[in-house]
Design an enzyme around this catalytic site. Structure first.
Site, short mmCIF file in Angstrom:
data_model
loop_
_atom_site.label_atom_id
_atom_site.label_comp_id
_atom_site.label_asym_id
_atom_site.label_seq_id
_atom_site.Cartn_x
_atom_site.Cartn_y
_atom_site.Cartn_z
N ASP A 85 0.85 -1.18 0.00
CA ASP A 85 0.00 0.00 0.00
C ASP A 85 0.89 1.23 0.00
OD1 ASP A 85 -1.76 2.13 0.66
OD2 ASP A 85 -3.12 0.72 1.66
N LYS A 118 -5.60 9.50 2.08
CA LYS A 118 -4.22 9.08 2.38
C LYS A 118 -3.53 8.55 1.13
CE LYS A 118 -4.53 7.82 7.29
NZ LYS A 118 -4.41 6.68 8.24
N THR A 119 -4.24 7.76 0.34
CA THR A 119 -3.65 7.20 -0.87
C THR A 119 -3.22 8.32 -1.82
OG1 THR A 119 -5.01 5.21 -0.69
CG2 THR A 119 -4.04 5.68 -2.84
N TYR A 172 -11.77 12.04 -2.95
CA TYR A 172 -11.12 11.74 -4.24
C TYR A 172 -10.76 13.02 -4.98
CZ TYR A 172 -10.43 9.51 -8.82
OH TYR A 172 -9.91 9.07 -10.02
#
Length: 348
Positions: A85, A118-119, A172
């Site tokens: 991840d 976070k991504t 997003y």
């Protein structure tokens, strides 16, 4: 021959030509990291880069990416898969990085909005630090969602957007906007070679059946005899780019001169209402599904169409696949997928 059979039979020279090198002989072979490599777009990109002769590291946490998307690449000795991840730091030696890691459909990125942010943010930070250390060129797969519900139509790269910073889509939309900021800050502060593309609606084989985006929703509903659900009155518009066209533009962007940082819109400027799409899917599948209407989701854009003048000028790129042709290939894929035994799908 079914879709997977066609993929296995695809020639290296054809893939290299699609990757913007007509002869397939002029490129330097590289070690390339593709994050989100088991996803819809990522798996197609891995395949194209491998066919061009590169060594490819496919990195994915498999939250939405699927192992079956890359199962046919397992025998390629230049292909490695890492389960990881990107919100956590990573240390690899690579020449190029394509960052495609992030759930892209509203049901998936809204399922864990904090992790989505976070991504986009921590993930980009980790990859940019890797690029700064290794001297790798890095491409960010940004999105047309940075334009929000646009007041400018079609959308041009200079438009700053109309985005809700605390709505259900914000994790997003704003996450991708922040990622673009980080990319430019690393470029300006540390000299990292960056490339930013803004991807408009893309569809094709290897979309998830439960993806939640309009093309996959309509096809699965039509093939299984369900009612086709349109949110709102169906007059809202979208532009649909077939995956092969998009990947070609992405690779061209990575190979472009270092002075072209982006952002560059990549998408098909053909514009269709959602109702027109539903009617095409019903016609191509021969389905007896009926169209039903539900309430429009919060912050759902009214219209979406890219201005691709910059991509045409700087990348000599424009999409070639007509919607009807792309839909036929996507329908064939889903038709084959939905008829495979569940145990076979789980095995890959």
């Amino acid at each position: 021959m079914n879709y997977l059979g066609k993929i296995r039979a695809r020639s290296v020279l054809t893939a290299a030509r699609d990757a913007n090198d007509p002869s397939g002989t002029s490129r330097t072979l590289k070690r390339i990291l593709v994050t989100g490599g088991a996803g819809f777009l990522g798996s197609h990109l891995c395949e194209t880069l491998l066919a061009a002769g590169h060594q490819v590291i496919c990195l994915d946490n498999f939250s939405t990416g699927m192992r079956r998307n890359i199962a046919h690449l397992k025998g390629v000795d230049r292909f490695n898969v890492i389960a990881h991840d990107i919100v956590h730091p990573l240390d690899l030696e690579v020449d190029e990085i394509y960052n495609l890691a992030c759930p892209a459909s509203p049901p998936h990125y809204q399922a864990d909005p904090i992790h989505t942010t976070k991504t986009c943010v921590l993930g980009s930070l980790n990859l940019l630090e890797l690029a700064a250390r290794t001297g790798a060129r890095i491409l960010q797969a940004s999105t047309s969602e940075v334009y929000g519900d646009p007041n400018v139509h079609p959308q041009v790269e200079s438009y700053w957007g109309n985005v809700n910073s605390f709505g259900p889509r914000s994790c997003y939309d704003e996450g991708k906007r922040c990622a673009e900021t980080l990319f430019f800050d690393f470029h300006n502060t540390h000299g990292v070679e960056i490339k930013i593309i803004r991807i408009f609606n893309t569809y094709g084989p290897r979309m998830r059946p439960d993806d939640g985006r309009v093309v996959s929703n309509f096809i699965v509903q039509a093939l299984t005899g369900q009612d086709i659900t349109i949110y709102g009155d169906g007059s809202q518009t979208r532009s649909f780019c077939f995956v092969d066209d998009l990947i070609g533009g992405m690779v061209r962007m990575m190979a472009s001169p270092s002075s072209l940082t982006g952002p560059v819109n990549l998408g098909n400027p053909g514009e269709f209402t959602i109702r027109e799409l539903a009617e095409q899917v019903i016609g191509l599948t021969g389905s007896r599904s009926q169209i039903i209407h539900r309430a429009l989701p919060v912050d759902d854009p009214r219209q979406r169409r890219p201005d691709i003048s910059l991509a045409m000028q700087e990348l000599d790129w424009r999409p070639k696949i007509e919607l009807s042709s792309g839909l036929r290939q996507t329908i064939d894929y889903f038709d084959g997928l939905l008829t495979r035994p569940a145990r076979e799908l789980e095995a890959v």
